[in-house]
Write a protein that holds these residues in place. Sequence first.
Motif, PDB file in Angstrom:
ATOM      1  N   LEU A   1      -0.774   5.418  -2.033  1.00  0.00           N
ATOM      2  CA  LEU A   1      -0.711   4.203  -0.683  1.00  0.00           C
ATOM      3  C   LEU A   1      -1.970   4.963  -0.088  1.00  0.00           C
ATOM      4  CD1 LEU A   1       3.062   5.300   0.753  1.00  0.00           C
ATOM      5  CD2 LEU A   1       1.994   3.551  -0.394  1.00  0.00           C
ATOM      6  N   ARG A   2      -2.924   4.992  -1.093  1.00  0.00           N
ATOM      7  CA  ARG A   2      -4.061   5.584  -0.100  1.00  0.00           C
ATOM      8  C   ARG A   2      -5.094   4.465   0.603  1.00  0.00           C
ATOM      9  NH1 ARG A   2      -6.086   7.878  -5.722  1.00  0.00           N
ATOM     10  NH2 ARG A   2      -5.356   5.948  -6.861  1.00  0.00           N
ATOM     11  N   GLY A   3      -4.404   3.114   0.824  1.00  0.00           N
ATOM     12  CA  GLY A   3      -4.948   2.512   1.504  1.00  0.00           C
ATOM     13  C   GLY A   3      -4.598   2.486   2.443  1.00  0.00           C
ATOM     14  N   GLU A   4      -3.779   2.370   3.005  1.00  0.00           N
ATOM     15  CA  GLU A   4      -2.974   3.318   4.262  1.00  0.00           C
ATOM     16  C   GLU A   4      -3.618   3.019   4.687  1.00  0.00           C
ATOM     17  OE1 GLU A   4      -0.174   1.354   4.753  1.00  0.00           O
ATOM     18  OE2 GLU A   4       0.310   0.975   2.921  1.00  0.00           O
ATOM     19  N   ARG A   5      -3.776   2.208   6.155  1.00  0.00           N
ATOM     20  CA  ARG A   5      -4.994   2.599   7.658  1.00  0.00           C
ATOM     21  C   ARG A   5      -4.727   3.935   8.682  1.00  0.00           C
ATOM     22  NH1 ARG A   5      -9.271  -1.260   8.128  1.00  0.00           N
ATOM     23  NH2 ARG A   5      -9.327  -3.091   7.101  1.00  0.00           N
ATOM     24  N   GLU A   6      -3.347   3.632   8.694  1.00  0.00           N
ATOM     25  CA  GLU A   6      -3.004   4.761   9.517  1.00  0.00           C
ATOM     26  C   GLU A   6      -1.673   5.745   8.031  1.00  0.00           C
ATOM     27  OE1 GLU A   6      -3.757   5.115  12.331  1.00  0.00           O
ATOM     28  OE2 GLU A   6      -4.055   2.620  12.512  1.00  0.00           O
ATOM     29  N   PRO A   7      -2.319   6.659   7.892  1.00  0.00           N
ATOM     30  CA  PRO A   7      -1.618   7.672   7.117  1.00  0.00           C
ATOM     31  C   PRO A   7      -0.199   8.112   8.448  1.00  0.00           C
ATOM     32  CG  PRO A   7      -4.012   8.096   7.113  1.00  0.00           C
ATOM     33  CD  PRO A   7      -3.948   7.423   8.565  1.00  0.00           C
ATOM     34  N   LEU A   8      -0.028   8.375   9.226  1.00  0.00           N
ATOM     35  CA  LEU A   8       0.935   9.418   9.619  1.00  0.00           C
ATOM     36  C   LEU A   8       1.783   7.971   9.341  1.00  0.00           C
ATOM     37  CD1 LEU A   8      -1.134  11.687  12.418  1.00  0.00           C
ATOM     38  CD2 LEU A   8       0.464  12.209   9.650  1.00  0.00           C
ATOM     39  N   ALA A   9       2.053   7.121  10.053  1.00  0.00           N
ATOM     40  CA  ALA A   9       2.527   5.259  10.354  1.00  0.00           C
ATOM     41  C   ALA A   9       3.181   5.561   8.470  1.00  0.00           C
ATOM     42  CB  ALA A   9       2.229   4.023  10.849  1.00  0.00           C
ATOM     43  N   ALA A  10       2.168   5.565   8.016  1.00  0.00           N
ATOM     44  CA  ALA A  10       3.122   5.862   6.290  1.00  0.00           C
ATOM     45  C   ALA A  10       3.447   6.833   6.126  1.00  0.00           C
ATOM     46  CB  ALA A  10       2.147   5.208   5.400  1.00  0.00           C
ATOM     47  N   LEU A  11       3.549   7.422   6.721  1.00  0.00           N
ATOM     48  CA  LEU A  11       4.152   9.119   6.291  1.00  0.00           C
ATOM     49  C   LEU A  11       5.535   9.487   6.674  1.00  0.00           C
ATOM     50  CD1 LEU A  11       4.548  11.976   5.397  1.00  0.00           C
ATOM     51  CD2 LEU A  11       3.948  12.829   8.177  1.00  0.00           C
TER      52      LEU A  11
END
Length: 753
Positions: free
Chosen positions: A581-591
Amino acid sequence: MIKPKTRWDVGQWTPVQDERAAKLAAALKLPPLVARLLVARGVDEPEAARLFLEAGPEHMHDPYRLKGMEEAVERIRRSTAEGGKIRIYGDYDADGVSATSLLIRLFRRLGYDFDYYIPDRLKEGYGLNRPAIDQAAAAGVRLLLTVDTGMSAVDEVAYARELGMEVVVTDHHEPPEVLPEAHALINPKQPGCPYPFKGLAGAGVAFKLAHALTGEPPLELADVAALGTIADLMPLTGENRILVRCGLAQMRGGSVPGLRALAEKANVNLAAVTAADVAFGMAPRVNASGRLSHADHAVTLLTTERPEEAEEKAALLDGLNRERQKIVDAIVREAEEMWEARCDRARREGETAPPVIVLAGEGWNVGVIGIVASKLLEKHYKPTVILSVDGETGLCKGSARSIDGYDLHAALTSCAELFEHFGGHQAAAGMTLHRDRLAELERRLGEWALRTLTDEDWIPKTRVDLVCALEEASVETIEQLDRLQPFGADNPSPRVLIANVNVADRRTMGKDGKHLKLSLAGGGRLLDAVGFGMGGYAEQLAQGAYVSVIGELAMNEWNGNRRPQLLMKDLRVEQVQLFDLRGEREPLAALRAVLERTAARERSAAVLAATQAWAEAAAGAAQPEQGAENGTLSFYTFESMPAEGICCEELVLLGEPASGERLAAVLERCNGLEAVHAIYRQERASPGRTRRFPGREQFAKVYQLLRRAERLPERGLSERLAAMAGLPADTVEMMLDVLPNWHLSNGAKEAYM
């Protein structure tokens, strides 16, 4: 990593079996997979395989090889010659109804003087009974002919003889030690019977009687014989294969009004009817007649020559079946509530839940409690006894269903003094006892389970016929597999294992994403795999993961196109999965999304952050109720991770690891790890910093090199792979730390281990 829901029982395959399969494939021009399947099922000689695949009516056995057949035929013909009346005495289940209907159709054609009688399930119970015999005598019956019953009716047969009647018994159940003194007994299982096939249903035995009376196999009656054979779960091997194959062909002709009407109500295409259609569509409606009303309705349906009467009876049976389903659902709900309460009580008392389910309810319909027991067993995978209590007498009539390894008959025998009577076999049984003995029954059956079962026995088992290479799943092979039909008891639809193939694509189908569709890749081939009710796996499978699946090969026909597909039953992933998921713009939302899914599946999770600031941000972003209970969610930085390691099934990497060495060391200290979620933006490499977490494409390239390798050096493995893949050696070394051994070919395993 994804664990399978069941134990996969894959049969051992030997070089001798390989030789026999090759011989079969050459002799009968079969695809290798079909030949191997025949060998796996014990059909390992060309002539035996030819008979299995092609045998017809001319291969049916001589009916006079059945002990008692000559005497039975002589007595029936004498009765006709003397003008004596015959009464067919049947049973109320689908097999008994089919056997009764078969002889009704035959006797009408032969012009016999006869009638028939089937007892009321609720009022009279199973088998011959004295009031019914009295009624027959009063009606002037001189010959009582039983079908699918009578083998244990010692006293009742003697009583009929006292009243001046003779009895011919045709049955297929296990004979007791003492047999009734009938004029003739026909049962392939009786002592001294030389008949070569012992698996006939009651309808099958009636068909053999018809064969003897007419001098040739009465194929026009094979349809009802097939219905009874399939409904009674008789083995679809030997003579039953011929009988059912002929019966299905007869049904497809659509000449019997009742079968046409029944198929329509069951949404079965009669022109292409299969054994599965009969088992799951037509037979339950026939059974519903005897369960909730009277089996006479089903007999009329199968014997009438008037289409309007057939449609009326089919509608009645369809309605009874829907009513039966509602009754079953209601009892299942009550039983589930009782079981939950029983488990809660055990927890409050500091005990574990009982190993055997024993539940009783006042007024539960005796005709459906066996179905209820099967449903609870399927959900909880425990031996199950369901009983209906008579409020006035306190007597309980019960049905039981068992799991593999738990011999139900032996368990009941161990506490036989509790019952008024009982009977059955390893997998299913029936019994009657007083309600005051239910607690003791639960205790005794539970003790038997704890003594005889291993930990493994409590896990459902899936039998797998063969390992199948992806390239073997071809249109030709699936067409040839159809020659093994009809499928059913002792000849189930073939189940194959396709091991360690790449998930090229995955998506959900149907309303609310309930179903799963995978595109499996390997050996230069793609195969669609569909899992009904398996939609939840879509988010558990990483793109590019290597998966093993078991299922049944089938043909997908759409708009004139035919493509092979696999109908999945279970799957597993044995390696730790990487969700990139390293391309996610919002890491905390992905978390948050990852933690929500993890909490919903009740899995333990840990978040490893690159810095303390990231760890604090992650802890703030995670909602307290998600996975926070029982310490299932933890937050660390790479530096603060305990030296002794952590236990987690899901690991989230929030922020880029400082180095590949640090990441490899962390992964080694995660116990029970099944999935890694990499959530961060990857920065460009700075000079002197080459070792970073590899991408999905890089993992896939190294996977393929290892899988194709025949032999790799024990030393310098990472350097060799790095040169082959065009990657930095330290990156490949870190990948090897993460890669599980099961991905490697045999030669590479030996080198790598």
